[in-house]
Each structure stands twice: as structure tokens, then as C-alpha cells.
Write a protein that holds these residues in place. Sequence first.
Motif, PDB file in Angstrom:
ATOM      1  N   HIS A 151      50.340  -1.179 107.258  1.00  0.00           N
ATOM      2  CA  HIS A 151      51.562  -0.596 107.758  1.00  0.00           C
ATOM      3  C   HIS A 151      52.590  -1.436 107.934  1.00  0.00           C
ATOM      4  CE1 HIS A 151      48.402   1.658 108.289  1.00  0.00           C
ATOM      5  NE2 HIS A 151      48.814   2.607 108.284  1.00  0.00           N
ATOM      6  N   GLU A 152      53.573  -1.985 106.989  1.00  0.00           N
ATOM      7  CA  GLU A 152      54.599  -3.270 107.140  1.00  0.00           C
ATOM      8  C   GLU A 152      56.222  -2.402 107.492  1.00  0.00           C
ATOM      9  OE1 GLU A 152      53.697  -5.926 104.084  1.00  0.00           O
ATOM     10  OE2 GLU A 152      51.941  -6.578 105.112  1.00  0.00           O
TER      11      GLU A 152
ATOM     12  N   VAL B 142      47.782   8.198 100.973  1.00  0.00           N
ATOM     13  CA  VAL B 142      49.350   7.220 101.098  1.00  0.00           C
ATOM     14  C   VAL B 142      50.653   7.173 100.683  1.00  0.00           C
ATOM     15  CG1 VAL B 142      49.565   4.823 101.238  1.00  0.00           C
ATOM     16  CG2 VAL B 142      47.636   5.828 100.779  1.00  0.00           C
ATOM     17  N   THR B 143      51.040   8.272  99.718  1.00  0.00           N
ATOM     18  CA  THR B 143      51.983   8.704  99.061  1.00  0.00           C
ATOM     19  C   THR B 143      52.709   9.541  99.857  1.00  0.00           C
ATOM     20  OG1 THR B 143      51.913   7.897  97.131  1.00  0.00           O
ATOM     21  CG2 THR B 143      53.546   9.013  97.189  1.00  0.00           C
ATOM     22  N   MET B 144      51.958  10.461 100.179  1.00  0.00           N
ATOM     23  CA  MET B 144      52.284  11.900 100.477  1.00  0.00           C
ATOM     24  C   MET B 144      52.967  10.949 102.610  1.00  0.00           C
ATOM     25  SD  MET B 144      49.596  14.500 100.286  1.00  0.00           S
ATOM     26  CE  MET B 144      49.889  15.611 102.032  1.00  0.00           C
ATOM     27  N   GLU B 145      51.880  10.047 102.966  1.00  0.00           N
ATOM     28  CA  GLU B 145      52.277   9.012 104.274  1.00  0.00           C
ATOM     29  C   GLU B 145      53.348   8.365 104.743  1.00  0.00           C
ATOM     30  OE1 GLU B 145      48.321   8.024 105.002  1.00  0.00           O
ATOM     31  OE2 GLU B 145      47.171   9.900 105.010  1.00  0.00           O
ATOM     32  N   ALA B 146      53.608   7.384 103.218  1.00  0.00           N
ATOM     33  CA  ALA B 146      54.917   7.533 103.236  1.00  0.00           C
ATOM     34  C   ALA B 146      56.137   7.992 103.261  1.00  0.00           C
ATOM     35  CB  ALA B 146      55.020   6.554 102.017  1.00  0.00           C
ATOM     36  N   ASN B 147      56.054   9.724 101.914  1.00  0.00           N
ATOM     37  CA  ASN B 147      57.363  10.884 102.172  1.00  0.00           C
ATOM     38  C   ASN B 147      57.133  11.437 103.163  1.00  0.00           C
ATOM     39  OD1 ASN B 147      57.795   9.232  99.425  1.00  0.00           O
ATOM     40  ND2 ASN B 147      56.569  10.778  98.569  1.00  0.00           N
ATOM     41  N   GLY B 148      55.891  11.771 104.075  1.00  0.00           N
ATOM     42  CA  GLY B 148      56.326  12.129 105.543  1.00  0.00           C
ATOM     43  C   GLY B 148      56.818  11.125 106.072  1.00  0.00           C
ATOM     44  N   LEU B 149      56.745  10.116 106.238  1.00  0.00           N
ATOM     45  CA  LEU B 149      57.408   9.241 107.657  1.00  0.00           C
ATOM     46  C   LEU B 149      59.545   9.188 107.255  1.00  0.00           C
ATOM     47  CD1 LEU B 149      57.137   7.233 109.634  1.00  0.00           C
ATOM     48  CD2 LEU B 149      56.856   5.439 108.039  1.00  0.00           C
ATOM     49  N   LYS B 150      59.340   8.935 106.331  1.00  0.00           N
ATOM     50  CA  LYS B 150      60.878   8.618 105.474  1.00  0.00           C
ATOM     51  C   LYS B 150      61.600  10.404 106.238  1.00  0.00           C
ATOM     52  CE  LYS B 150      63.615   8.598 101.514  1.00  0.00           C
ATOM     53  NZ  LYS B 150      64.559   8.010 101.910  1.00  0.00           N
ATOM     54  N   ALA B 151      61.002  11.305 105.814  1.00  0.00           N
ATOM     55  CA  ALA B 151      61.712  12.551 106.206  1.00  0.00           C
ATOM     56  C   ALA B 151      62.280  12.265 107.336  1.00  0.00           C
ATOM     57  CB  ALA B 151      60.692  13.500 105.848  1.00  0.00           C
ATOM     58  N   LYS B 152      60.681  12.563 108.606  1.00  0.00           N
ATOM     59  CA  LYS B 152      60.860  12.186 109.964  1.00  0.00           C
ATOM     60  C   LYS B 152      62.030  11.547 110.803  1.00  0.00           C
ATOM     61  CE  LYS B 152      58.731  13.968 113.962  1.00  0.00           C
ATOM     62  NZ  LYS B 152      58.641  16.049 113.797  1.00  0.00           N
TER      63      LYS B 152
ATOM     64  N   GLY C 299      70.431  -3.988 106.268  1.00  0.00           N
ATOM     65  CA  GLY C 299      70.708  -2.734 106.613  1.00  0.00           C
ATOM     66  C   GLY C 299      69.922  -1.292 106.171  1.00  0.00           C
ATOM     67  N   THR C 300      69.174  -2.082 105.601  1.00  0.00           N
ATOM     68  CA  THR C 300      67.695  -0.766 104.576  1.00  0.00           C
ATOM     69  C   THR C 300      66.473  -0.757 105.260  1.00  0.00           C
ATOM     70  OG1 THR C 300      69.263  -0.792 102.555  1.00  0.00           O
ATOM     71  CG2 THR C 300      66.561  -0.456 102.656  1.00  0.00           C
ATOM     72  N   THR C 301      65.978  -0.176 105.700  1.00  0.00           N
ATOM     73  CA  THR C 301      64.841  -0.235 106.144  1.00  0.00           C
ATOM     74  C   THR C 301      63.477  -0.260 105.367  1.00  0.00           C
ATOM     75  OG1 THR C 301      65.597  -0.556 109.300  1.00  0.00           O
ATOM     76  CG2 THR C 301      62.637   0.467 107.645  1.00  0.00           C
ATOM     77  N   THR C 302      62.274  -0.955 105.138  1.00  0.00           N
ATOM     78  CA  THR C 302      62.002  -0.673 104.052  1.00  0.00           C
ATOM     79  C   THR C 302      60.184  -0.750 105.158  1.00  0.00           C
ATOM     80  OG1 THR C 302      63.115  -1.087 102.481  1.00  0.00           O
ATOM     81  CG2 THR C 302      60.278  -1.172 102.365  1.00  0.00           C
ATOM     82  N   VAL C 303      59.302   0.563 104.059  1.00  0.00           N
ATOM     83  CA  VAL C 303      58.203   0.364 104.817  1.00  0.00           C
ATOM     84  C   VAL C 303      56.945   0.508 103.618  1.00  0.00           C
ATOM     85  CG1 VAL C 303      56.721   2.011 106.208  1.00  0.00           C
ATOM     86  CG2 VAL C 303      58.355   1.893 107.013  1.00  0.00           C
ATOM     87  N   ARG C 304      56.270  -0.619 103.586  1.00  0.00           N
ATOM     88  CA  ARG C 304      55.658  -0.573 102.699  1.00  0.00           C
ATOM     89  C   ARG C 304      53.528  -0.406 103.486  1.00  0.00           C
ATOM     90  NH1 ARG C 304      53.494  -5.946  99.723  1.00  0.00           N
ATOM     91  NH2 ARG C 304      52.833  -7.379 101.890  1.00  0.00           N
TER      92      ARG C 304
ATOM     93  N   VAL D 137      52.230   1.605  98.621  1.00  0.00           N
ATOM     94  CA  VAL D 137      53.950   2.208  97.938  1.00  0.00           C
ATOM     95  C   VAL D 137      54.880   1.804  99.214  1.00  0.00           C
ATOM     96  CG1 VAL D 137      53.064   4.155  99.661  1.00  0.00           C
ATOM     97  CG2 VAL D 137      54.381   4.326  97.739  1.00  0.00           C
ATOM     98  N   SER D 138      55.773   1.772  98.765  1.00  0.00           N
ATOM     99  CA  SER D 138      57.155   1.098  99.472  1.00  0.00           C
ATOM    100  C   SER D 138      58.252   1.960  99.221  1.00  0.00           C
ATOM    101  CB  SER D 138      57.737  -0.134  99.417  1.00  0.00           C
ATOM    102  OG  SER D 138      57.166  -1.393  98.872  1.00  0.00           O
ATOM    103  N   VAL D 139      59.104   2.899 100.405  1.00  0.00           N
ATOM    104  CA  VAL D 139      60.051   3.671 100.887  1.00  0.00           C
ATOM    105  C   VAL D 139      60.817   3.343 101.245  1.00  0.00           C
ATOM    106  CG1 VAL D 139      58.744   4.514 102.365  1.00  0.00           C
ATOM    107  CG2 VAL D 139      59.970   5.544 101.037  1.00  0.00           C
TER     108      VAL D 139
END
Length: 137
Positions: free
Chosen positions: A87-88, A124-134, A94-99, A5-7
Motif C-alpha cells: 500500500h503506497e 483490490v479495485t474495490m478497496e482503492a475506490n473505497g479509500l478514494k471515496a472515504k 499536489g496530487t495524492t496517489t495510492v498504489r 491499481v493506482s488511484v
Amino acid sequence: MHFEVSVDIDATPETVWNLLKDVERWPDMTDSIDRVELLDAPIALSSRARVHQPKLPAATWTVTGFTENETFTWESRSPGVTTTAAHEITTRDGTTTVRLILDQTGPLAGLFSLLTGRLTRRYVTMEANGLKAKAEQ
């Protein structure tokens, strides 16, 4: 099983990296993790952490790849299954993407995927979304 998943995150790569590598604080970002005990601090190549998640047995993860400010990969082994999670962080325009990438291999990987695949993908999806929110707070 392979899942990724990428965010895109509206935060600096440094902010995202600092949150990502602070594994003991992951429970503050997601309900998919109850507790993380860093057994070898700080997190770096060969560090180990014990991760406790709801509905799953606790697992010890060993960092097998680490590039400061970019990526870390760790691995957990149980009888018949090796789980590898990467975790990449990348930046572009200017956009930070986490995969987040999770792979399970071994003779029991198929069975394990049938039993826990849906839950694992959700976590895994919850973790990506939680990282984004934080990171965007």
C-alpha cells in the motif's frame, strides 16, 4: 499473479495515510472486507491482522515493511501460496496517489490465481475506490 491499481485522491497525504493504516475500519470503506482484527496494535513493522473477506478464508497478515506516512507491506501465507500486498502513497504536484499491489508466489500460486484471481482483482479495485471515496468525503 501480479496485480496493481493506482488511484488519484483529492485529499491530503496525511488523511489518506490515516485511513489506510486504520485497518480495522477498512470494512467501512469497502464491501470486499467483512472484518479486520488487529492482533498487534498499533499497525507497525511485524504487526499482525486477521482479515475476513467474503468468499475467501480468513487470513492472517504480517506487516513486513513499514514507512510512516508512505507505505506498508504485509504478507499472508497459506499452504503453497504466499500473498504479498503493498500500500503506497505518493504525492506530486499536489496530487495524492495510492498504489495497491498484490503478488502471489509459491508452488500453488498459479492454481490459486486461476481459482480466485478475478475475485482478488475485483476486491483490490474495490478497496482503492473505497479509500478514494472515504478520503474525499
